[in-house]
Design a protein around this motif. Structure first.
Motif, PDB file in Angstrom:
ATOM      1  N   SER A  87       0.842  -1.198   0.000  1.00 38.51           N
ATOM      2  CA  SER A  87       0.000   0.000   0.000  1.00 38.51           C
ATOM      3  C   SER A  87       0.881   1.254   0.000  1.00 38.51           C
ATOM      4  O   SER A  87       1.195   1.805   1.057  1.00 38.51           O
ATOM      5  CB  SER A  87      -0.928   0.000   1.215  1.00 38.51           C
ATOM      6  OG  SER A  87      -1.859  -1.046   1.112  1.00 38.51           O
ATOM      7  N   TYR A 115       0.397   4.296   2.307  1.00 35.61           N
ATOM      8  CA  TYR A 115       0.784   4.068   3.705  1.00 35.61           C
ATOM      9  C   TYR A 115       2.305   4.039   3.852  1.00 35.61           C
ATOM     10  O   TYR A 115       2.857   4.552   4.823  1.00 35.61           O
ATOM     11  CB  TYR A 115       0.201   2.748   4.214  1.00 35.61           C
ATOM     12  CG  TYR A 115      -1.306   2.677   4.196  1.00 35.61           C
ATOM     13  CD1 TYR A 115      -2.087   3.836   4.167  1.00 35.61           C
ATOM     14  CD2 TYR A 115      -1.960   1.453   4.224  1.00 35.61           C
ATOM     15  CE1 TYR A 115      -3.469   3.761   4.159  1.00 35.61           C
ATOM     16  CE2 TYR A 115      -3.343   1.368   4.220  1.00 35.61           C
ATOM     17  CZ  TYR A 115      -4.095   2.525   4.183  1.00 35.61           C
ATOM     18  OH  TYR A 115      -5.453   2.448   4.177  1.00 35.61           O
ATOM     19  N   GLN A 169     -11.574  -3.691   9.458  1.00 31.24           N
ATOM     20  CA  GLN A 169     -11.974  -2.298   9.689  1.00 31.24           C
ATOM     21  C   GLN A 169     -12.846  -2.140  10.934  1.00 31.24           C
ATOM     22  O   GLN A 169     -12.879  -1.071  11.542  1.00 31.24           O
ATOM     23  CB  GLN A 169     -12.686  -1.752   8.445  1.00 31.24           C
ATOM     24  CG  GLN A 169     -11.747  -1.685   7.249  1.00 31.24           C
ATOM     25  CD  GLN A 169     -12.439  -1.440   5.917  1.00 31.24           C
ATOM     26  OE1 GLN A 169     -13.567  -0.993   5.862  1.00 31.24           O
ATOM     27  NE2 GLN A 169     -11.730  -1.734   4.829  1.00 31.24           N
ATOM     28  N   ASN A 213      -6.464   8.023   5.378  1.00 26.05           N
ATOM     29  CA  ASN A 213      -7.587   7.190   4.948  1.00 26.05           C
ATOM     30  C   ASN A 213      -8.865   8.029   5.005  1.00 26.05           C
ATOM     31  O   ASN A 213      -9.133   8.676   6.021  1.00 26.05           O
ATOM     32  CB  ASN A 213      -7.722   5.979   5.886  1.00 26.05           C
ATOM     33  CG  ASN A 213      -8.679   4.946   5.342  1.00 26.05           C
ATOM     34  OD1 ASN A 213      -9.842   5.245   5.099  1.00 26.05           O
ATOM     35  ND2 ASN A 213      -8.195   3.736   5.153  1.00 26.05           N
ATOM     36  N   ASP A 223      -5.567  12.376   2.760  1.00 29.56           N
ATOM     37  CA  ASP A 223      -6.450  11.580   1.905  1.00 29.56           C
ATOM     38  C   ASP A 223      -7.879  11.580   2.452  1.00 29.56           C
ATOM     39  O   ASP A 223      -8.613  10.610   2.309  1.00 29.56           O
ATOM     40  CB  ASP A 223      -5.908  10.141   1.788  1.00 29.56           C
ATOM     41  CG  ASP A 223      -6.442   9.406   0.558  1.00 29.56           C
ATOM     42  OD1 ASP A 223      -6.803  10.075  -0.425  1.00 29.56           O
ATOM     43  OD2 ASP A 223      -6.507   8.166   0.593  1.00 29.56           O
ATOM     44  N   GLN A 265      -8.142  13.823  -5.907  1.00 29.36           N
ATOM     45  CA  GLN A 265      -8.021  12.575  -6.668  1.00 29.36           C
ATOM     46  C   GLN A 265      -8.874  12.598  -7.928  1.00 29.36           C
ATOM     47  O   GLN A 265      -8.641  11.806  -8.839  1.00 29.36           O
ATOM     48  CB  GLN A 265      -8.395  11.375  -5.789  1.00 29.36           C
ATOM     49  CG  GLN A 265      -7.347  11.033  -4.729  1.00 29.36           C
ATOM     50  CD  GLN A 265      -6.073  10.450  -5.309  1.00 29.36           C
ATOM     51  OE1 GLN A 265      -5.744  10.631  -6.489  1.00 29.36           O
ATOM     52  NE2 GLN A 265      -5.328   9.732  -4.486  1.00 29.36           N
ATOM     53  N   GLN A 305     -12.827  -1.683  -2.519  1.00 31.62           N
ATOM     54  CA  GLN A 305     -14.144  -1.509  -1.905  1.00 31.62           C
ATOM     55  C   GLN A 305     -14.683  -0.143  -2.340  1.00 31.62           C
ATOM     56  O   GLN A 305     -13.920   0.686  -2.847  1.00 31.62           O
ATOM     57  CB  GLN A 305     -14.075  -1.601  -0.377  1.00 31.62           C
ATOM     58  CG  GLN A 305     -13.546  -0.368   0.322  1.00 31.62           C
ATOM     59  CD  GLN A 305     -13.570  -0.493   1.853  1.00 31.62           C
ATOM     60  OE1 GLN A 305     -12.638  -0.984   2.452  1.00 31.62           O
ATOM     61  NE2 GLN A 305     -14.646  -0.055   2.475  1.00 31.62           N
ATOM     62  N   TYR A 361     -16.255   3.534  -1.524  1.00 34.12           N
ATOM     63  CA  TYR A 361     -16.332   4.563  -0.487  1.00 34.12           C
ATOM     64  C   TYR A 361     -16.498   5.904  -1.196  1.00 34.12           C
ATOM     65  O   TYR A 361     -16.240   6.005  -2.400  1.00 34.12           O
ATOM     66  CB  TYR A 361     -15.120   4.509   0.452  1.00 34.12           C
ATOM     67  CG  TYR A 361     -13.764   4.550  -0.227  1.00 34.12           C
ATOM     68  CD1 TYR A 361     -13.201   3.404  -0.783  1.00 34.12           C
ATOM     69  CD2 TYR A 361     -13.037   5.729  -0.303  1.00 34.12           C
ATOM     70  CE1 TYR A 361     -11.949   3.435  -1.399  1.00 34.12           C
ATOM     71  CE2 TYR A 361     -11.783   5.769  -0.903  1.00 34.12           C
ATOM     72  CZ  TYR A 361     -11.252   4.619  -1.451  1.00 34.12           C
ATOM     73  OH  TYR A 361     -10.028   4.663  -2.059  1.00 34.12           O
ATOM     74  N   TRP A 372      -8.824  -5.465   0.496  1.00 36.28           N
ATOM     75  CA  TRP A 372      -7.620  -4.795  -0.019  1.00 36.28           C
ATOM     76  C   TRP A 372      -6.448  -5.755  -0.188  1.00 36.28           C
ATOM     77  O   TRP A 372      -5.310  -5.306  -0.360  1.00 36.28           O
ATOM     78  CB  TRP A 372      -7.217  -3.647   0.916  1.00 36.28           C
ATOM     79  CG  TRP A 372      -8.227  -2.541   0.924  1.00 36.28           C
ATOM     80  CD1 TRP A 372      -9.339  -2.464   1.708  1.00 36.28           C
ATOM     81  CD2 TRP A 372      -8.230  -1.373   0.098  1.00 36.28           C
ATOM     82  NE1 TRP A 372     -10.038  -1.316   1.422  1.00 36.28           N
ATOM     83  CE2 TRP A 372      -9.376  -0.620   0.442  1.00 36.28           C
ATOM     84  CE3 TRP A 372      -7.377  -0.875  -0.893  1.00 36.28           C
ATOM     85  CZ2 TRP A 372      -9.698   0.587  -0.177  1.00 36.28           C
ATOM     86  CZ3 TRP A 372      -7.691   0.338  -1.498  1.00 36.28           C
ATOM     87  CH2 TRP A 372      -8.833   1.049  -1.133  1.00 36.28           C
ATOM     88  N   ASN A 416      -0.995   7.024  -7.895  1.00 38.45           N
ATOM     89  CA  ASN A 416      -0.273   7.328  -6.639  1.00 38.45           C
ATOM     90  C   ASN A 416       1.204   6.997  -6.539  1.00 38.45           C
ATOM     91  O   ASN A 416       1.898   7.535  -5.696  1.00 38.45           O
ATOM     92  CB  ASN A 416      -0.954   6.661  -5.426  1.00 38.45           C
ATOM     93  CG  ASN A 416      -2.367   7.144  -5.234  1.00 38.45           C
ATOM     94  OD1 ASN A 416      -2.693   8.263  -5.635  1.00 38.45           O
ATOM     95  ND2 ASN A 416      -3.212   6.317  -4.655  1.00 38.45           N
TER      96      ASN A 416
HETATM   97  N1  RBF Z   1      -5.317   2.031   0.120  1.00 38.28           N
HETATM   98  C1  RBF Z   1      -4.288   1.182   0.101  1.00 38.28           C
HETATM   99  O1  RBF Z   1      -3.342   1.381  -0.673  1.00 38.28           O
HETATM  100  N2  RBF Z   1      -4.272   0.063   0.920  1.00 38.28           N
HETATM  101  C2  RBF Z   1      -5.269  -0.210   1.796  1.00 38.28           C
HETATM  102  O2  RBF Z   1      -5.235  -1.217   2.504  1.00 38.28           O
HETATM  103  C3  RBF Z   1      -6.368   0.710   1.860  1.00 38.28           C
HETATM  104  N3  RBF Z   1      -7.410   0.510   2.698  1.00 38.28           N
HETATM  105  C4  RBF Z   1      -8.443   1.380   2.693  1.00 38.28           C
HETATM  106  C5  RBF Z   1      -9.537   1.174   3.530  1.00 38.28           C
HETATM  107  C6  RBF Z   1     -10.633   2.023   3.525  1.00 38.28           C
HETATM  108  C7  RBF Z   1     -11.796   1.770   4.441  1.00 38.28           C
HETATM  109  C8  RBF Z   1     -10.654   3.144   2.649  1.00 38.28           C
HETATM  110  C9  RBF Z   1     -11.806   4.081   2.618  1.00 38.28           C
HETATM  111  C10 RBF Z   1      -9.576   3.362   1.817  1.00 38.28           C
HETATM  112  C11 RBF Z   1      -8.474   2.506   1.822  1.00 38.28           C
HETATM  113  N4  RBF Z   1      -7.389   2.727   0.982  1.00 38.28           N
HETATM  114  C12 RBF Z   1      -6.342   1.841   0.978  1.00 38.28           C
HETATM  115  C13 RBF Z   1      -7.449   3.793  -0.010  1.00 38.28           C
HETATM  116  C14 RBF Z   1      -6.475   4.898   0.180  1.00 38.28           C
HETATM  117  O3  RBF Z   1      -6.561   5.405   1.458  1.00 38.28           O
HETATM  118  C15 RBF Z   1      -6.728   5.950  -0.886  1.00 38.28           C
HETATM  119  O4  RBF Z   1      -8.029   6.407  -0.864  1.00 38.28           O
HETATM  120  C16 RBF Z   1      -6.468   5.436  -2.224  1.00 38.28           C
HETATM  121  O5  RBF Z   1      -5.218   4.883  -2.247  1.00 38.28           O
HETATM  122  C17 RBF Z   1      -6.609   6.559  -3.266  1.00 38.28           C
HETATM  123  O6  RBF Z   1      -5.893   7.677  -2.926  1.00 38.28           O
END
Ligand code: RBF
Length: 363
Positions: free
Chosen positions: A65, A68, A96, A119, A142, A158, A192, A194, A226, A273
């Motif tokens: 990721s 992160y 989550q 997030n 983010d 974004q 997922q 969102y 994810w 990204n």
């Molecule tokens: N992005 C990741 O790269 N890895 C993850 O595990 C991850 N988990 C997420 C979980 C949730 C509930 C949400 C809403 C977003 C998550 N994202 C994750 C997305 C990330 O924060 C970001 O929105 C995207 O990478 C697009 O910028």
């Protein structure tokens, strides 16, 4: 002072200013030295040289990721360059439902001046945790959340990154490149759904593609988590069967499954990204860049200088230098035909200069 060796009385008047200053230091310094317990004195703004304790709260896992990894890297590099800044990186995992309780118990320790996360779903969790720990501060990238005095957020635009990646994907799908077909069909694989994904990322991608050719359509599929690269690989194969020849994904580590299928079956990918060209040269044809490491270093520097505003949200995009495209990589320059690159580079310049007119959809 000589009088220090004598009983204090005679020296009092002369020592008052020094004593007052010492008392002030004593009252304010512990707020940041030693990790500021929840019940401690009112916190001031930490100055360079004071101690600052940061919890980097990873909503998932670091590996796979990039947003992160960049978050943690930014905080760690800042700590390495600033004495007295301590960083703890905590990986909360993929469940989550556990995130709020985990964060609450970390906040309960009183060890952290700042919780730093990235997030879109984190602010709501921080609101709840913050109610129990009113002195805890949260800085989330983010994400967008306004009006809570404990929370500061930074939203990457974004929609904009998706607009230029979608435009590139559109130019490729209507091209005569080896793996492009006549279907004018793009694919988007999401881990997922969102609001940021549904309202900014996916609509921006399709809008950008339609600027290349209004007849382009989008096949959108959801993995459900994810990490499941096998599911992503299966979805990608079925999308290729339906005519998709260029993909995008917001899927964390699961995107590796898409990459494998694209290489095996012959399809292209534009990546959000991060620099992912090396994972599949000739298949990953464009990579956007989120300047998360830079943003985090700037945020922490603002924390030290007492410049963070809570209760507000700031949007950062390409014009401000926080979203970009990695064009100086052979993965782009060696594999994307010059006529496509010329059109794309011009479009990206227009985006950066604010010359592309678009309406940002509500989140
Ligand atoms: N992005 C990741 O790269 N890895 C993850 O595990 C991850 N988990 C997420 C979980 C949730 C509930 C949400 C809403 C977003 C998550 N994202 C994750 C997305 C990330 O924060 C970001 O929105 C995207 O990478 C697009 O910028």
């Amino acid at each position: 002072m000589k009088s220090n060796t004598k009983p204090v009385h005679p020296a009092w008047p002369a020592a008052w200013p020094a004593l007052l200053a010492a008392a002030l230091v004593f009252l304010t310094a512990p707020a940041f030295a030693g990790g500021a317990s929840q019940g401690g004195a009112q916190r001031g703004s930490p100055q360079d040289g004071d101690s600052l304790s940061v919890l980097v709260y990873i909503t998932g896992m670091l590996a796979g990721s990039p947003p992160y990894e960049m978050l943690a890297a930014g905080a760690e590099s800042f700590a390495a360059a600033h004495q007295g800044v301590r960083v703890k990186v905590y990986e909360a995992g993929f469940n989550q439902a556990e995130w709020e309780e985990q964060l609450a118990s970390l906040a309960a320790s009183g060890e952290y001046d700042i919780v730093l996360g990235s997030n879109p779903s984190l602010p709501e969790i921080c609101v709840n945790v913050g109610k129990k720990f009113p002195r805890q501060k949260f800085i989330i990238t983010d994400a967008r959340y306004e009006g809570n005095p404990q929370i500061s957020t930074y939203l990457y635009n974004q929609y904009e990154q998706s607009l230029y990646l979608g435009y590139l994907a559109g130019l490729i799908t209507v091209s005569d490149m080896a793996h492009a077909n006549p279907a004018k069909r793009l694919g988007f694989i999401a881990a997922q759904e969102y609001p940021l994904l549904n309202n900014h990322i996916v609509p921006g991608f399709l809008a950008g593609a339609k600027l290349a050719d209004p007849g382009i359509t989008l096949d959108f599929r959801v993995i459900g988590n994810w990490y499941d690269a096998n599911k992503a690989a299966e979805l990608a194969a079925s999308m290729i069967d339906s005519g998709v020849d260029v993909f995008a994904a917001i899927a964390g580590g699961a995107a590796q499954g898409l990459i494998k299928t694209a290489v095996d079956r012959g399809a292209y990918i534009v990546f959000h990204n991060t620099n992912e060209y090396r994972a599949a040269p000739g298949f990953i044809l464009g990579c956007g860049l989120m300047e998360q490491k830079k943003l985090v270093e700037e945020i922490l520097s603002d924390v030290l200088a007492g410049r963070i505003q809570y209760g507000t949200s700031r949007m950062v995009g390409a014009a401000e230098g926080y979203l970009d495209f990695i064009a100086d990589d052979p993965g782009y320059s060696d594999y994307v035909p010059p006529e496509i690159r010329a059109k794309f580079d011009a479009f990206l310049s227009d985006i950066k200069a604010g010359r592309v007119d678009y309406t940002l959809p509500p989140l």
